[in-house]
Write an enzyme that holds these catalytic residues in place. Structure first.
Site, short mmCIF file in Angstrom:
data_model
loop_
_atom_site.label_atom_id
_atom_site.label_comp_id
_atom_site.label_asym_id
_atom_site.label_seq_id
_atom_site.Cartn_x
_atom_site.Cartn_y
_atom_site.Cartn_z
N GLU A 270 2.92 4.10 4.64
CA GLU A 270 1.59 4.21 5.21
C GLU A 270 1.64 4.73 6.66
O GLU A 270 0.81 5.56 7.06
CB GLU A 270 0.91 2.85 5.18
CG GLU A 270 -0.53 2.87 5.69
CD GLU A 270 -1.17 1.50 5.72
OE1 GLU A 270 -1.53 0.97 4.65
OE2 GLU A 270 -1.31 0.94 6.82
N ARG B 227 4.49 -0.25 4.01
CA ARG B 227 4.05 -0.05 5.39
C ARG B 227 4.70 1.17 6.04
O ARG B 227 4.08 1.87 6.84
CB ARG B 227 4.31 -1.30 6.24
CG ARG B 227 3.51 -2.54 5.87
CD ARG B 227 2.04 -2.32 5.78
NE ARG B 227 1.32 -3.54 5.41
CZ ARG B 227 1.15 -3.97 4.15
NH1 ARG B 227 1.63 -3.30 3.13
NH2 ARG B 227 0.45 -5.08 3.92
N SER C 101 15.70 16.29 10.72
CA SER C 101 16.58 16.12 9.57
C SER C 101 16.59 14.68 9.09
O SER C 101 16.63 13.74 9.89
CB SER C 101 18.00 16.53 9.93
OG SER C 101 18.85 16.33 8.83
#
Lengths: 146, 146, 146, 146, 146, 146, 146, 146, 146, 146
Positions: J90, J87, J113
């Site tokens: 995604e 997840r 960063s």
């Protein structure tokens, strides 16, 4: 004017003049494998080679200039699957480590250059049919020890 | 008794006898690249070759029998990254299509066999340092037209 | 004139003449699988086959000439996912090693050529519905021992 | 007791009895390709086949029971590179679409089952050396239209 | 005795002697990056370097001999994901083509050797904090034109 | 107006003015590697750099504005295979872990920035031919410990 | 006339007529999932289905004929990453082996056909919001034992 | 005590008690697919489910505790090749986009949850042989619009 | 009218009106990250959001309608290599398992939804320069136990 | 003594003392996500943090020393498939480009960063159930222009 356009130009001129690679190699004095690689856009000729090639094929001088520029030698299929190309890949998958052992024994820690390399191809007749003799001649490059 | 165990056995025997591949090739009459491939488990010798090899290295006859069995010639890295192995791969990535063009011109529609193939390697001295001459000699196989 | 253009040309002519592959095979005397592969640009016919094919389909002679040139037999999807194509891939994923064992036992150390190979396909009726009989007939190529 | 252990057990018993696959097939009445696939752990025999196989090889009945359990038919190399296995893969990379065209023409929209499939292998002698005839006989499965 | 065992041996000896790579480099006279690469099994020292290294670390002479053998320089992750390693990869993903343009302009058609190459690393203090200066010094190899 | 169009525009202007990268760098005061990266669309110049570059090349001010926008620095081939680019990749495949060891020793737990990094390239003559000196100068970024 | 063109044609006609898939399914009597798959070019309808569909959408009869031809069911992303598609993939990554265990227990050694399969989708209201009920109904295919 | 050890423990206990999954499901009141997933280490039961399962199988309470811990649900083969698992993957490769269209039409912009999902499997007899009815029941999750 | 065309339309309108994302967010009342995702075609707005956006940008109502349709949220590079995008990927490669541990401890067996998720981004000034504060706010979804 | 052994050591000590990560964080004063990353071997603590951690968990001082060494932060699955980890992947596949647009607008040409970054996680209750608030706080790094 780009690589693909030039490639098509050269192949069309060669076809029109009904020249084989072998004849084109003879007329230009450029070694066969290198000559084809130049025409396919995978190698860069010397000035005199490029000029001569354009001369023989009756191509404009701009093409000679373009051919002399360095070229991106990338290829598409990381794992080739055309059967002709795959067999080379397979030969080194199977025998590569054996060849490396012999390079190590005969030359020491280093590689066979793929840049300072000449390739040639010969037809060898045998009773069981023709054979292809492919000769790779590459400089041995010892690993720098610093 | 398996391939890895036999490979270790052979390399240890070769090391103990302080034999180079070149010497082992001479004593057994087996061609160098093929000999190494057999010892690494990537090729299968004839009975007399296997027997002779085991004889010279003072290995038990069971090893000769095992060596004569057909072998899975798979390799691990689909894209090799050891620099020695990669250079072979690169050479054909760059020049493969040119070589294919010449095979097509000189032999017609077919491939260079990677099965009915012999490979040899020579050291060639030059003023700029030693060069490796690698010769692949493979049967031309025309595509069946049926 | 290129492979894709010719492919479309051939398929359109075949459609226009309302010829099935089976009928085209009969009229040209070219074996079915090979005939289709030629038309899809994955195989190269003999001169008489190409001429006959163009004749039957009323295509210009230049197409026959083009068809006789060697062809890059690359394919796109390294792992096919169209269900028809995948099943062939799966059959050899599952049974490939078993088949290899039998080739080794019956023929020795070597491969079944995918170049000197003929393929044919038959329909076999059975009480549970039709079955596809796919026959691969390839030359056994023993590994060179040198 | 697991698949690998049983596989080793079976191969050792077969070796000890000096039985070829062909002989084992005859003694058990199990078709050759299927028999080897069962022994390699890529197929599941019927009860009587498993019992008979263990009987002939003098293996304990627990092995017969284990062999009858459904099996994960996964394989390791998504793109095989052993030369024997690769040739099958290549044959379908090159001719797969042609075969699919013919299945569509002769059978309609559907696939050749890789589950309801039998495979057999024959040796065919020819003047140019032995050929391998590999026969895949699979049920045609039409696509459900609902 | 194998690469991994030797690597552990060397690192343990270095730890026991509480030597930094910098000190080890000074005591052996071997350049830092090369020294570490040798100890990690990714480079091959000269005889005097290997002997000196084993001397300083009080390791047996067999280790020196082993270190001098050519080595497979393969690496595992084709696309590195450790953040330190990835940044090098990224730097050349972003700036690689620009660097290539300049090599082409200043040197012509060829490559920067990764074999005849020295690498060194320096610490540079700046007001905004320390900087790493990484120097790759490689021979220019012009492409063979034959 | 997009990146590719601008890239072509810049390269054409540079070619027309017969400027080398070195000369363009001098006239604009932009460091060579950075200048080329800007022109290839892999880096973003400061306003004064972009203006100056467009000035020297006689390009319209809109191009300067466009050049100053942030850019997607993606690249195509996750594993580069052009030989020039591959050598950089290989150098870090072989020596990357050794360099990391030294960064850890000299700087502690952190990375060499690929963002706050300058790259320069020099030609160094040697008796054995020219060498390429490639200098990567990147800020050390210590890992945050929170 | 090709698949993409037809797909656009159908979707445009459906949009113009302001028909939902549900309404189109009712008017044609074709099951919803199958209907959409046909329109997207991933399934092949029966003649009467294709005719009816073209009728309802007022499309020319040639489209009906084209739709009845077998189709390449390949898909692009071997690992889908659109979130809707990925969830299906994930569900079988997580629960696939459990489902296989139950198929083995209830049906024996075989697979659930993806060819002789019907899929339907229902909306189920619940207090916590609507749920999707997706029903895959596939023939069990036992492995051939031969 | 780890996942693999517990998995073996559970499967052995189930085998010893000669329980089918169906019977175990009935005795524990845990749904079949979920039960198997728990036992294979791909799902996490509620406390009472875990306790009951260990009770029925006569396993120690520590196993129940371990089973209740969250679990990494990773799987090995990104593209499954066992034929049973592959068919699920193929079904969604072929019909996934059609299903998505219907979810969009019936539910709007969102996904079918693979987390708040129940799966069940039924055997349906038909004249042409048994069919597998696989029911995925997942919550519809609308995309947050913020 | 398709996604790419609309995207270009929106970006051009935004540029022409010299609106920053921040200003557009304020004028439309749509949260920044969501607003940009909508404009890039990776998210779907509510009707009032889409209408308002088209209003502010003076775009035709058809665009509003199109924007409200569900969208394929696929992305191209499975492993992103633009440095900005890669850092997000790396952050979760390095810290992902640690975050998962904490989700498990604080919430139990489940996931953080990527569908019912809001993302916002803030600029935080610090003495060492500006920092990016990226906030992901996602619903916890417990795994269904059935 | 190696990373895996230490990880097991730490987790066992934490389990024995029945400490949650939250409690361990409070007792050591180390931020939660960072603390877990340290214990999993994906981050390196400061000396006082490592000493304190070993103190609280009653582990030997050698472990504290080992923990302070820089660490290889590689991860295994280039594309994670555990649902929790996926997840995150995604979320950035879908929203990553939108976030990048905003970084560009608010900060200019540079990155967030992943090295100078803090991550924290909070539980937020809502009427629809708990939500996870994940905060990434990373330094903005402007691209060097040189």
């Amino acid at each position: 004017m780009n690589r693909d356009w030039i490639r098509e130009k050269i192949l069309a001129a060669k076809e029109k003049k009904k020249l084989s690679w072998e004849e084109l190699s003879k007329q230009t004095g450029i070694s066969e494998v290198f000559l084809v690689a130049v025409c396919l856009g995978k190698a860069v000729p010397k000035k005199e080679q490029a000029d001569c090639l354009c001369n023989v094929l009756a191509l404009e001088p701009e093409i000679s200039e373009y051919l002399q520029k360095p070229v991106d030698r990338s290829w598409d299929k990381q794992i080739p699957n055309d059967p002709v190309l795959y067999r080379f890949y397979e030969a080194f998958g199977v025998y590569g480590e054996a060849i490396r052992e012999l390079i190590w024994e005969k030359f020491g820690d280093g590689i066979m250059s793929a840049v300072d390399m000449e390739i040639s191809l010969e037809k060898v007749e045998s009773s069981a049919g023709p054979r292809i003799k492919l000769i790779l001649n590459g400089k041995f490059l010892p690993y720098k020890k610093w």
